[in-house]
Design a protein around this motif. Structure first.
Motif, PDB file in Angstrom:
ATOM      1  N   UNK A   1       5.226  25.507  10.232  1.00  0.00           N
ATOM      2  CA  UNK A   1       5.504  25.242  11.641  1.00  0.00           C
ATOM      3  C   UNK A   1       6.706  26.075  12.065  1.00  0.00           C
ATOM      4  N   UNK A   2       6.562  26.811  13.170  1.00  0.00           N
ATOM      5  CA  UNK A   2       7.681  27.547  13.753  1.00  0.00           C
ATOM      6  C   UNK A   2       8.138  26.844  15.016  1.00  0.00           C
ATOM      7  N   UNK A   3       9.448  26.656  15.146  1.00  0.00           N
ATOM      8  CA  UNK A   3      10.072  26.083  16.340  1.00  0.00           C
ATOM      9  C   UNK A   3      11.014  27.121  16.928  1.00  0.00           C
ATOM     10  N   UNK A   4      10.919  27.350  18.263  1.00  0.00           N
ATOM     11  CA  UNK A   4      11.868  28.289  18.865  1.00  0.00           C
ATOM     12  C   UNK A   4      12.952  27.592  19.684  1.00  0.00           C
ATOM     13  N   UNK A   5      12.850  26.265  19.868  1.00  0.00           N
ATOM     14  CA  UNK A   5      13.911  25.499  20.501  1.00  0.00           C
ATOM     15  C   UNK A   5      13.995  25.595  22.010  1.00  0.00           C
ATOM     16  N   UNK A   6      13.075  26.303  22.653  1.00  0.00           N
ATOM     17  CA  UNK A   6      13.199  26.492  24.094  1.00  0.00           C
ATOM     18  C   UNK A   6      12.893  25.220  24.887  1.00  0.00           C
ATOM     19  N   UNK A   7      11.966  24.404  24.429  1.00  0.00           N
ATOM     20  CA  UNK A   7      11.714  23.091  25.030  1.00  0.00           C
ATOM     21  C   UNK A   7      12.304  22.062  24.071  1.00  0.00           C
ATOM     22  N   UNK A   8      13.540  21.624  24.288  1.00  0.00           N
ATOM     23  CA  UNK A   8      14.229  20.783  23.296  1.00  0.00           C
ATOM     24  C   UNK A   8      13.488  19.506  22.937  1.00  0.00           C
ATOM     25  N   UNK A   9      12.956  18.777  23.923  1.00  0.00           N
ATOM     26  CA  UNK A   9      12.246  17.533  23.620  1.00  0.00           C
ATOM     27  C   UNK A   9      11.013  17.815  22.766  1.00  0.00           C
ATOM     28  N   UNK A  10      10.313  18.862  23.118  1.00  0.00           N
ATOM     29  CA  UNK A  10       9.134  19.261  22.352  1.00  0.00           C
ATOM     30  C   UNK A  10       9.513  19.598  20.916  1.00  0.00           C
ATOM     31  N   UNK A  11      10.574  20.362  20.741  1.00  0.00           N
ATOM     32  CA  UNK A  11      10.999  20.770  19.394  1.00  0.00           C
ATOM     33  C   UNK A  11      11.370  19.555  18.549  1.00  0.00           C
ATOM     34  N   UNK A  12      12.117  18.624  19.133  1.00  0.00           N
ATOM     35  CA  UNK A  12      12.517  17.433  18.372  1.00  0.00           C
ATOM     36  C   UNK A  12      11.313  16.583  17.993  1.00  0.00           C
ATOM     37  N   UNK A  13      10.359  16.454  18.905  1.00  0.00           N
ATOM     38  CA  UNK A  13       9.182  15.631  18.633  1.00  0.00           C
ATOM     39  C   UNK A  13       8.305  16.247  17.548  1.00  0.00           C
ATOM     40  N   UNK A  14       8.100  17.550  17.619  1.00  0.00           N
ATOM     41  CA  UNK A  14       7.293  18.220  16.597  1.00  0.00           C
ATOM     42  C   UNK A  14       7.990  18.131  15.246  1.00  0.00           C
ATOM     43  N   UNK A  15       9.305  18.341  15.224  1.00  0.00           N
ATOM     44  CA  UNK A  15      10.045  18.251  13.973  1.00  0.00           C
ATOM     45  C   UNK A  15       9.927  16.862  13.355  1.00  0.00           C
ATOM     46  N   UNK A  16      10.101  15.815  14.151  1.00  0.00           N
ATOM     47  CA  UNK A  16      10.002  14.448  13.622  1.00  0.00           C
ATOM     48  C   UNK A  16       8.610  14.182  13.070  1.00  0.00           C
ATOM     49  N   UNK A  17       7.605  14.697  13.738  1.00  0.00           N
ATOM     50  CA  UNK A  17       6.226  14.475  13.295  1.00  0.00           C
ATOM     51  C   UNK A  17       5.957  15.178  11.965  1.00  0.00           C
TER      52      UNK A  17
END
Length: 281
Positions: free
Chosen positions: A134-150
């Motif tokens: 999984x790659x996260x770029x951090x541009x949508x912070x809520x999205x990034x945190x939710x994907x990371x937690x999942x």
């Protein structure tokens, strides 16, 4: 192999020019391209071209700008989970100027600042194919945190790669969980921010350096090539890095593959023309 790319999508309007405009000056471009852009989106295009199942988790919406970006991505094999599906949102349009002589690019973009609160739920993610990386770029912070937690709760847990081009406050919540942070040379995290298990740093035409939590470090040489267009070179690097890691490559081998792909990208004019020359190593 399945790779998730969670983050920003834009629509890039790219002009190539022999001169840079001065104040209150108009110039005529020698070339124009329009394509989807954004770190996660461009990395997903690279991954799909390399043969991965590339799934982009991003916000595009139902408006005409989002439709244009979606069309370009789908033409290049990217699957899309649109967190703004059915809504018209102000998708960012990036103004890009590429210097015809050097291939250097300048970008002006609102990035993800126009549309806030574009999150994703665990139920939505449950319906997607399980990722290997999984790659996260951090541009949508809520999205990034939710994907990371999942993905942190998945068994087996996928590898997590963080695209850290510029410091954003959300990185303080992401870096400690990342297996690899791929950052630019000028990226600086504030003191006290947890480090990822490994860090990869690009230095333009210079060596790509890396270190890991075990104290090991190294560098990969970047070949000398005829640079014609640097737009999206970092995104190509990250997309190739993710695919190589998904294939089971070690960090050094994955970096070498990413260098190969990014070095190919800069030799071709335009955001997508280089893809027809891209193949698996």
């Amino acid at each position: 192999m399945t790779c998730w790319f969670a983050g920003l999508t834009t629509l890039d309007v790219i002009h190539r020019s022999a001169v840079r405009p001065g104040p209150d000056q108009k110039i005529t471009a020698v070339r124009q391209d329009v394509s989807a852009g954004g770190p996660a989106a461009n990395a997903a295009v690279t991954a799909a071209t390399l043969g991965a199942r590339a799934l982009l988790i991003s916000a595009m919406g139902a408006g005409p700008v989002g439709a244009a970006a979606r069309g370009d991505l789908e033409r290049h094999g990217v699957e899309i989970h649109d967190t703004a599906e059915g809504r018209e949102i102000p998708l960012a349009v990036s103004a890009v100027l590429v210097d015809d002589a050097t291939g250097d690019r300048s970008v002006v973009s609102p990035d993800a600042t126009l549309a806030d609160g574009l999150d994703v739920t665990p139920a939505e993610l449950d319906r997607l194919p399980r990722p290997d990386v999984v790659l996260l770029d951090g541009h949508h912070p809520d999205l990034a945190r939710s994907v990371l937690a999942y993905v942190n709760a998945l068994v087996p847990r996928p590898l997590i790669v963080l695209d850290a081009g510029r410091w954003r406050p959300v990185f303080a919540d992401l870096m400690g969980s990342a297996d690899v942070t791929a950052r630019s040379a000028d990226f600086r995290a504030p003191a006290g921010v947890p480090r990822s298990r490994a860090t990869v740093a690009t230095h333009g035409a210079g060596q790509v350096t890396w270190c890991d939590e075990g104290g090991r470090s190294g560098a990969s040489d970047v070949p000398t090539v005829d640079v014609r267009d640097t737009l999206g070179a970092g995104d190509a690097f990250h997309g190739a890095l993710v695919v190589a890691l998904a294939q089971g490559a070690g960090l050094e081998a994955a970096i070498d593959e990413a260098v190969r792909v990014a070095s190919l990208r800069v030799q071709y004019i335009g955001p997508r023309s280089w893809l027809e020359n891209l193949s698996c190593a």
